[in-house]
Design a protein around this motif. Structure first.
Motif, short mmCIF file in Angstrom:
data_model
loop_
_atom_site.label_atom_id
_atom_site.label_comp_id
_atom_site.label_asym_id
_atom_site.label_seq_id
_atom_site.Cartn_x
_atom_site.Cartn_y
_atom_site.Cartn_z
N TRP A 92 -2.18 -7.94 -0.12
CA TRP A 92 -0.74 -7.33 0.06
C TRP A 92 0.21 -7.81 0.01
CZ3 TRP A 92 0.59 -2.82 -0.96
CH2 TRP A 92 1.61 -2.17 0.42
N PRO A 183 0.40 -1.41 -5.62
CA PRO A 183 0.60 -0.70 -5.20
C PRO A 183 0.50 0.65 -5.33
CG PRO A 183 2.01 -2.21 -3.76
CD PRO A 183 1.06 -2.98 -5.38
N ASP A 184 0.76 2.10 -5.61
CA ASP A 184 1.28 2.75 -5.26
C ASP A 184 1.58 3.06 -4.30
OD1 ASP A 184 -0.73 3.54 -7.83
OD2 ASP A 184 -2.22 3.96 -5.91
N TYR A 185 2.15 2.59 -3.36
CA TYR A 185 3.36 2.71 -2.25
C TYR A 185 3.64 2.00 -1.65
CZ TYR A 185 -0.80 4.45 0.40
OH TYR A 185 -2.52 4.10 0.40
N SER A 190 -2.62 1.17 0.82
CA SER A 190 -2.35 1.51 -0.84
C SER A 190 -3.20 0.33 -1.12
CB SER A 190 -1.20 0.91 -1.12
OG SER A 190 -1.18 1.25 -2.66
N ASN A 191 -3.28 -0.97 -1.05
CA ASN A 191 -4.27 -2.23 -1.58
C ASN A 191 -4.94 -2.42 -0.48
OD1 ASN A 191 -2.18 -2.40 -3.49
ND2 ASN A 191 -2.09 -4.21 -3.34
N ASP A 193 -6.91 0.20 0.30
CA ASP A 193 -8.06 1.17 0.06
C ASP A 193 -8.65 0.77 -1.18
OD1 ASP A 193 -9.05 3.80 1.02
OD2 ASP A 193 -7.61 5.08 -0.59
N ARG A 230 -5.77 2.09 9.16
CA ARG A 230 -5.21 2.62 8.50
C ARG A 230 -4.62 3.71 10.01
NH1 ARG A 230 -9.46 6.46 6.10
NH2 ARG A 230 -10.40 6.48 8.00
#
Length: 290
Positions: A92, A183-185, A190-191, A193, A230
């Motif tokens: 991250w 990351p997507d968000y 996000s990472n 996952d 999460r």
């Protein structure tokens, strides 16, 4: 303007207000110019090495540990990556909430040799490095090739463009791979996952968007910790869980996260208020004044 040299020339002449893709040498060349200032914006883009654990050699934890000690992080950050990438070793990115900024690995050939000997490879082995055929990935791969060789690991670099590299990666046909990820968000899951959570490691699952799956790696403890982080609703507890997940992932996964992109933007001193955020969609012009 695609040519960085043209950007620098026009910036210094005052014909443009900002240059966003100057090389490290050009950035250094702006020192002493009182009309230009250079701003630094850490991005969420990471450069990492991954090891395909479906390979008999790379699937061994001792080998994975050794590989992390055969990368000259500091040497690269101080030379051809200077200013444009910073050392970062967790999945991250630094500067984002819940990032673990520990840097436990550095080039240590003797320690790597000892780990390889424990794994049954005292004389090293042969391996391939798949990578993009563009800068700085080729330069990073060449640096890795040199330091791996110090422990007897003979690495063949296979440069290719993205249209060839990414399908090969998703098909689990690589050995070592040098790649990038954003990351997507802006939430650590996000990472997590992708780097950590792999619910089904079977070939049939075809979880090609999951980096852990692409490298044939699944760890029940890591999966459980990623799910717990999460699902945690308490902010402080959740941050602690993601910190713990990143630090555990650093030690037991087949990933060696190496660098985080650091965008350098040169602007005229009479231009203020521009913000370039961590992701591509977090760039703001509305507060710019001149």
């Amino acid at each position: 303007l695609p040519e960085p040299a043209a950007q620098r020339l026009l910036l210094e002449q005052g014909d443009i207000d900002m240059a966003r893709t100057l090389t490290p040498d050009q950035i250094n060349g702006l020192d002493g110019n009182s009309d230009v200032v250079v701003d630094f914006y850490p991005k969420a883009s990471l450069v990492y090495m991954a090891m395909n654990t479906t390979n008999e050699i790379l699937g061994q934890p001792k080998v994975q540990q050794a590989m992390r000690y055969l990368i000259d992080y500091q040497g690269m950050a101080d030379s051809f990556l200077a200013g444009q990438f910073i050392i970062h070793q967790s999945f991250w990115p630094s500067g984002l909430w819940a990032s673990a900024d520990d840097k436990p690995f550095s080039l240590n050939v003797e320690r790597a040799k000892a780990l390889l000997a424990e794994a049954g490879y005292p004389d090293g082995f042969e391996m391939t490095i798949d990578t993009l055929n563009t800068s700085p990935y080729m330069e990073i791969a060449q640096s890795m090739q040199q330091t791996l060789a110090q422990a007897g690991v003979v690495a063949e670099i296979i440069p290719q463009d993205g249209s060839a590299l990414w399908p090969k990666y998703r098909a689990r046909r690589h050995g070592l791979i040098l790649a990038r990820w954003s990351p997507d968000y802006v939430d650590p899951h996000s990472n997590a996952d992708s780097f950590a959570l792999n619910p089904d490691n079977s070939e049939e699952a075809q979880l090609t968007g999951v980096l852990a799956w692409r490298n044939g790696w699944q760890d029940p403890g890591i999966n459980a910790l990623a799910i717990a982080a999460r699902n945690e609703s308490d902010v402080e507890l959740r941050e602690g869980l993601y910190n713990a997940l990143q630090r555990l992932h650093q030690r037991v996964s087949p990933f060696a996260v190496m660098f985080q992109q650091n965008e350098q933007i040169a602007r005229r001193t009479n231009v203020e208020g521009f913000v370039s955020g961590s992701n591509f969609d977090l760039v703001f012009y509305r507060n710019v004044t001149k």
